[in-house]
Enzyme design. Structure first.
Site, PDB file in Angstrom:
ATOM      1  N   THR A  12       0.892  -1.239   0.089  1.00 30.60           N
ATOM      2  CA  THR A  12      -0.393   0.043   0.557  1.00 30.60           C
ATOM      3  C   THR A  12       0.937   1.064   0.045  1.00 30.60           C
ATOM      4  OG1 THR A  12      -0.088   0.136   2.521  1.00 30.60           O
ATOM      5  CG2 THR A  12      -2.077  -1.306   0.943  1.00 30.60           C
ATOM      6  N   THR A  55       6.819 -10.854  17.892  1.00 30.35           N
ATOM      7  CA  THR A  55       7.900  -9.030  17.686  1.00 30.35           C
ATOM      8  C   THR A  55       6.874  -8.183  17.098  1.00 30.35           C
ATOM      9  OG1 THR A  55       7.074 -10.055  15.175  1.00 30.35           O
ATOM     10  CG2 THR A  55       8.850 -11.113  15.966  1.00 30.35           C
ATOM     11  N   PHE A  63       5.745   1.213  18.766  1.00 28.27           N
ATOM     12  CA  PHE A  63       4.707   1.840  19.210  1.00 28.27           C
ATOM     13  C   PHE A  63       3.342   0.350  18.792  1.00 28.27           C
ATOM     14  CE2 PHE A  63       0.427   2.541  16.060  1.00 28.27           C
ATOM     15  CZ  PHE A  63      -0.450   3.371  17.021  1.00 28.27           C
ATOM     16  N   SER A  85      13.881  -2.172  16.109  1.00 29.60           N
ATOM     17  CA  SER A  85      13.681  -0.981  15.847  1.00 29.60           C
ATOM     18  C   SER A  85      13.119   0.095  16.709  1.00 29.60           C
ATOM     19  CB  SER A  85      13.063  -1.562  14.465  1.00 29.60           C
ATOM     20  OG  SER A  85      13.580  -1.737  13.540  1.00 29.60           O
ATOM     21  N   GLY A 102       9.642  -5.537   8.374  1.00 32.79           N
ATOM     22  CA  GLY A 102       9.814  -6.469   9.922  1.00 32.79           C
ATOM     23  C   GLY A 102       8.829  -8.020   9.783  1.00 32.79           C
ATOM     24  N   ASP A 103       8.393  -8.254   8.194  1.00 32.86           N
ATOM     25  CA  ASP A 103       8.037  -8.805   7.773  1.00 32.86           C
ATOM     26  C   ASP A 103       8.977  -9.856   7.443  1.00 32.86           C
ATOM     27  OD1 ASP A 103       5.761  -8.288   7.577  1.00 32.86           O
ATOM     28  OD2 ASP A 103       5.902  -7.208   5.748  1.00 32.86           O
TER      29      ASP A 103
END
Lengths: 351, 351
Positions: free
Chosen positions: A46, A142, A146, A182, A244-245
């Site tokens: 996206t 994971t 945030f 991160s 991240g994936d």
């Protein structure tokens, strides 16, 4: 070479490497049979601004999972779940995780609670309670910074609030293993780190990210809720998708199974996180070098105003920064990165 | 290590290895970036008897492809199409192939016209004319025996009818390269083969399969419509799924690009088919050995009556015979199989 079977449930894009496209190939390279359930089928991620395709409905996901179950094909040793759009589809995955956990207490479930980033939620708020209900079923989670704050309702502003958030995850939500990657290395965090884990020769600033691996310990044997390991890595400028994936998939791939894998102390988790961190960082460097060598029009910096006026600008930048997963497959396959180690954060739990 | 980009459009199953699950991982292992458009999202292949999930509608496929195009992500060097359910979805792919061919005359398009097998059509008959319209857009096609007969309307019973069918594909449908794998080596075919290509030390029987690679030649330079290469391989008993999908992917992966790749004579095609044949056969052997070592209840032979009464029987057999793609990934990655050669069938076109 047969490491067992992983059921991966996440998004699919035709072009590029996020969600399942960032996770499945690395897991296969590392010897796992991967069962792949697609929660969306989109053209691209996206971040390009323009995208199209369809989301799997709860009924469609149920049909796939029920038929797998009827055919006795729903017996994975490991489960990996990522982005799942909407509360109905997520409830289907919650039901699945409950069933698999009940059938197999040794199931290794890595749950990536995809909620948002940098202060912005990018899912509907009604998925948050569902993710909270999923936490006790997981072996490893994971979340990003945030997502930890959102799940625990704790604003993390110092070591004390960080301790509080991790304690909630381990004790209230019964999550054995938490990896937060991160985390911007703000001054308070930099100052709190043990000396040997502080990035050398540099002032505390946002050009470092910290990864924290916190593995719940047997509290009957000591007072600390978890063993905490850390590692700081340099931050590459600009945004890369699917990182991240990829990282979550690599944590799961490198996490050693065992009779008490979930509660075996810090070493299993720290080992897996260290390998995942090193490989993800090497892949990012490869991608960054590739992007840097592209013609200028393919690497125009983020500028929301210009991007809005000229959609091509953003599209070209996104395309130039897709992970070089195929070209860097030897990184994924490399058996042991010698310098991939995390430091123990002794005394983390001491007030 | 960057071999370019392949757009793969075929079926997806969560569990097991057919369609995209049999093709994409090998292509990635061999260095290609693969864009993956899923025509169905099923639990498992239909051979299990029970399966569930959804088919992508023509509108959904169009949405994915149109957004890729708008984002300029629709510029593959190679195109691979396999099973596409229904004439509406297939028409979308026909339109795409026309567009890509027009934009890029050097596009290498491998079309696997999935229609049926062993005398049975397993798609709706209204897709046949659409496949015929797609043939002139292709660089390579990989039909099975039955699909050649269906597309050309020629019953192949002797060398003369085989010549006629290949001539129709090359001349009427303008297909530069045809690979027909898995042809039962009937007595007439065995007798017609050049001596050096005949399986050694054995009577002609159904335990051999022949692969034919026919590459159109420049007929201004000679009378033969094509260069024909052949190789016989031993046939493993029982049915394996996804073999054709793996084979087609490997033919495409090993086909060398070049300024006139499509019409460069027999060598490019024979090379690619020989590598694909050797690797597919090695993967089948690995799978067969694995299946043979399973407990008896996982390898009960096909028996339509018993299978109908006890669906588990079929399910277990199917599961035990899923390709060992992940475990055999070194086979796929091996750079050159020295003994992987096809024989030239000199004089094939002489009546």
């Amino acid at each position: 070479m047969s490491k067992g079977r992983i059921l991966s449930i996440q998004s699919h894009v035709a072009f590029g490497y996020v969600g399942g496209k960032a996770a499945v190939f690395p897991l296969q390279c590392l010897g796992y049979d991967v069962d792949v359930v697609n929660t969306v089928n989109f053209s691209n991620h996206t971040g390009y601004g323009r995208f199209g395709g369809s989301r799997a409905t709860a009924a469609e996901l149920t049909a796939v999972l029920e038929n797998m179950e009827k055919n006795r094909l729903l017996q994975p040793e490991r489960l990996l779940t990522g982005y799942i759009p909407g509360s109905e589809a997520l409830s289907v995955v919650l039901g699945l995780a409950q069933k698999l956990r009940e059938k197999n207490p040794e199931l290794i479930y890595l749950l990536d609670p995809v909620l948002g980033d940098s202060g912005k939620l990018y899912v509907s708020p009604d998925v948050i309670p569902i993710y909270r209900a999923m936490l006790p079923l997981s072996t490893i989670i994971t979340p990003n910074w945030f997502e930890v704050e959102t799940l625990t309702d704790v604003q993390i502003t110092d070591v004390s609030s960080l301790r509080r958030a991790l304690k909630i995850l381990h004790e209230q939500y019964q999550v054995p293993n938490v990896v937060v990657s991160s985390i911007p290395l703000r001054p308070w965090l930099h100052a709190a780190l043990p000396a040997q884990a502080r990035p050398s020769g540099s002032e505390p600033d946002a050009s470092y990210l910290l990864c924290i691996a916190s593995s719940a310990t047997d509290t009957t044997k000591g007072p600390a809720p978890s063993a905490v390991h850390i590692r700081a890595v340099t931050c590459l400028s600009g945004y890369f998708s699917g990182v991240g994936d990829l990282f979550s998939a690599l944590v799961l791939a490198h996490f050693r199974a065992g009779p008490h894998a979930g509660m075996a102390g810090g070493s299993h988790l720290a080992h897996a996180a260290a390998q995942a961190l090193a490989k993800t960082h090497a892949m990012l460097k490869l991608t960054d070098e590739y992007a840097a060598a592209l013609p200028e029009e393919d690497r125009l910096p983020t500028d929301e105003e210009l991007d809005a006026r000229e959609p091509e600008r953003k599209v070209r930048r996104m395309n130039g920064r897709e992970l070089r997963l195929v070209q860097g497959q030897d990184i994924i396959r490399s058996s042991a990165l010698a310098d991939a180690k995390m430091s123990s954060w002794e005394g983390f739990w001491e007030e």
